[in-house]
Design an enzyme around this catalytic site. Structure first.
Site, PDB file in Angstrom:
ATOM      1  NE  ARG A   1      36.588  32.429  -8.197  1.00 30.80           N
ATOM      2  CZ  ARG A   1      37.067  33.419  -9.042  1.00 30.80           C
ATOM      3  NH1 ARG A   1      36.164  33.632 -10.206  1.00 30.80           N
ATOM      4  NH2 ARG A   1      38.358  34.012  -8.994  1.00 30.80           N
TER       5      ARG A   1
ATOM      6  CE  LYS B   1      39.477  16.619  -6.749  1.00 31.63           C
ATOM      7  NZ  LYS B   1      38.095  16.941  -7.380  1.00 31.63           N
TER       8      LYS B   1
ATOM      9  CD  GLU C   1      37.668  12.991  -8.290  1.00 32.14           C
ATOM     10  OE1 GLU C   1      38.285  13.862  -7.787  1.00 32.14           O
ATOM     11  OE2 GLU C   1      36.341  13.280  -8.729  1.00 32.14           O
TER      12      GLU C   1
ATOM     13  CE  LYS D   1      35.633  13.251  -5.313  1.00 28.25           C
ATOM     14  NZ  LYS D   1      35.588  14.488  -4.770  1.00 28.25           N
TER      15      LYS D   1
HETATM   16  P1  13P Z   1      31.081  16.012  -8.171  1.00 31.07           P
HETATM   17  O1  13P Z   1      30.465  15.394  -6.673  1.00 31.07           O
HETATM   18  O2  13P Z   1      30.196  17.380  -8.435  1.00 31.07           O
HETATM   19  O3  13P Z   1      31.253  14.963  -9.319  1.00 31.07           O
HETATM   20  O4  13P Z   1      32.545  16.489  -7.874  1.00 31.07           O
HETATM   21  C1  13P Z   1      33.089  15.788  -7.183  1.00 31.07           C
HETATM   22  C2  13P Z   1      34.545  16.218  -7.659  1.00 31.07           C
HETATM   23  O5  13P Z   1      35.280  16.396  -6.605  1.00 31.07           O
HETATM   24  C3  13P Z   1      35.077  16.463  -8.719  1.00 31.07           C
HETATM   25  O6  13P Z   1      36.380  15.995  -8.951  1.00 31.07           O
END
Ligand code: 13P
Length: 340
Positions: free
Chosen positions: A46, A136, A177, A219
């Site tokens: 990773r 986030k 988000e 988001k």
């Molecule tokens: P994806 O663009 O793969 O949907 O991932 C965005 C993300 O931050 C998921 O939490």
């Protein structure tokens, strides 16, 4: 409460022609993607993958902020340079995922709520000291038979708002988000309706929790038919449905909207973002940009496959996706660029 600093960070994140790179997959999610390609699911693999991404030359031309995961923000390049320093030196703002994942919502079969509020104030303070300037939190909404319920929408919106208020208290910009998933056979119209209801609920809670709208980034998902819907929509239709939905539900004080990719192909995600900017340029109060994970990383991961010999090729692929999305953010992307 760090308001001038929050404004500076928002401006850096939303600067012209750039977007965000989500590289905050949790270890289980990252491992799942590695397993599919036969890459070892280890801390070192990773780390090596994240080093490959962060050492793409010129990444900062297209990427203004990168979202890290708890393991990643503590890691370094093999020469000892911390990932946070690599980012800052490239002019990319470091950010951090702070939710601890979506769990089953009690009493609501098939629905989830996101955890991570306990101890969050202390964790934010630690991440800030490590160099993070934004955070986030992802909430997950599923469309299905009689779902989402009001209970699910409200529980998720409440958690997002409490998280966002804590971030601003700590001087960090919250990325809020709420993801309406693409899974299912719902139509474009159903996705628009549920996305609008989700966003209205989220902004009502953000208001209640005294979150400064000027100091956050939204988001959201794009408005799309479900993956299994027999009627798929064209690029322009999805672009218009997405922006129309946002115009109804997102206050003008919000400075930026940075879309997740949600499992769309990398090319479609770029084309749809491009169509939004091309067709709605100067007609939206907020910036429309990207905060993609899979739509930037997946093609490069498929190229890397965990092999040192593939690093250069994978970095070229990642650079190309970052550049394509930067073009899309300006309405200057064309699918013909995929063949050049
Ligand atoms: P994806 O663009 O793969 O949907 O991932 C965005 C993300 O931050 C998921 O939490």
């Amino acid at each position: 409460m760090g308001k001038p600093e929050i404004n500076t960070t928002v401006q850096a994140m939303m600067q012209a022609g750039k977007g965000l790179l989500a590289m905050d997959e949790s270890n289980p999610t990252c491992n799942k993607r590695f397993a599919k390609l036969g890459i070892p699911q280890t801390v070192e693999a990773r780390r090596a993958w994240r080093e490959l991404i962060l050492t793409v030359e010129g990444l900062g031309e297209f990427i203004s902020g990168a979202i890290l995961y708890d393991e990643t923000i503590r890691q370094s390049k093999n020469d000892g340079t911390s990932f946070v320093k690599l980012l800052t030196d490239a002019g990319i703002v470091p950010g951090i995922k702070v939710d601890t994942g979506a769990k089953d919502l009690a009493g609501h079969p098939g629905e989830k709520t996101t955890e991570g509020l306990d101890g969050l104030r202390e964790r934010l303070s630690e991440y800030r000291q490590m160099g993070a300037r934004f955070a986030k939190w992802r909430a997950v909404i599923t469309i299905g038979e009689a779902i989402p319920s009001r209970g699910c929408l409200e529980a998720n919106a409440h958690a997002l708002a409490r998280y966002a208020a804590l971030c601003q208290e700590a001087g960090l910009v919250p990325i809020v988000e709420p993801e309406v998933l693409m899974d299912g056979n719902h139509t474009l119209e159903q996705c628009a309706e549920i996305t609008e209801a989700t966003l209205r609920t989220v902004f009502s809670q953000l208001y209640r929790q005294q979150v400064l709208l000027e100091g956050m980034i939204l988001k959201p998902n794009m408005v799309l038919p479900g993956r299994d819907c027999p009627t798929q929509a064209g690029v322009e239709e999805t672009a218009d449905a997405t922006v129309s939905c946002l115009l109804r539900a997102v206050p003008a004080a919000v400075p930026g909207v940075a879309f997740l990719s949600g499992g769309q192909s990398a090319e479609l995600a770029s084309a749809r973002l491009n169509a939004m900017n091309l067709r709605w340029w100067s007609k939206t109060p907020w910036v429309l940009t990207f905060s993609f994970s899979r739509a930037i990383q997946q093609p490069a991961l498929d190229t890397w496959k965990g092999e040192e010999a593939n690093i250069d090729a994978a970095q070229k692929v990642l650079y190309h996706r970052a550049r394509s999305n930067s073009m899309a953010r300006r309405g200057e992307y064309s699918p013909s660029m995929e063949n050049s």
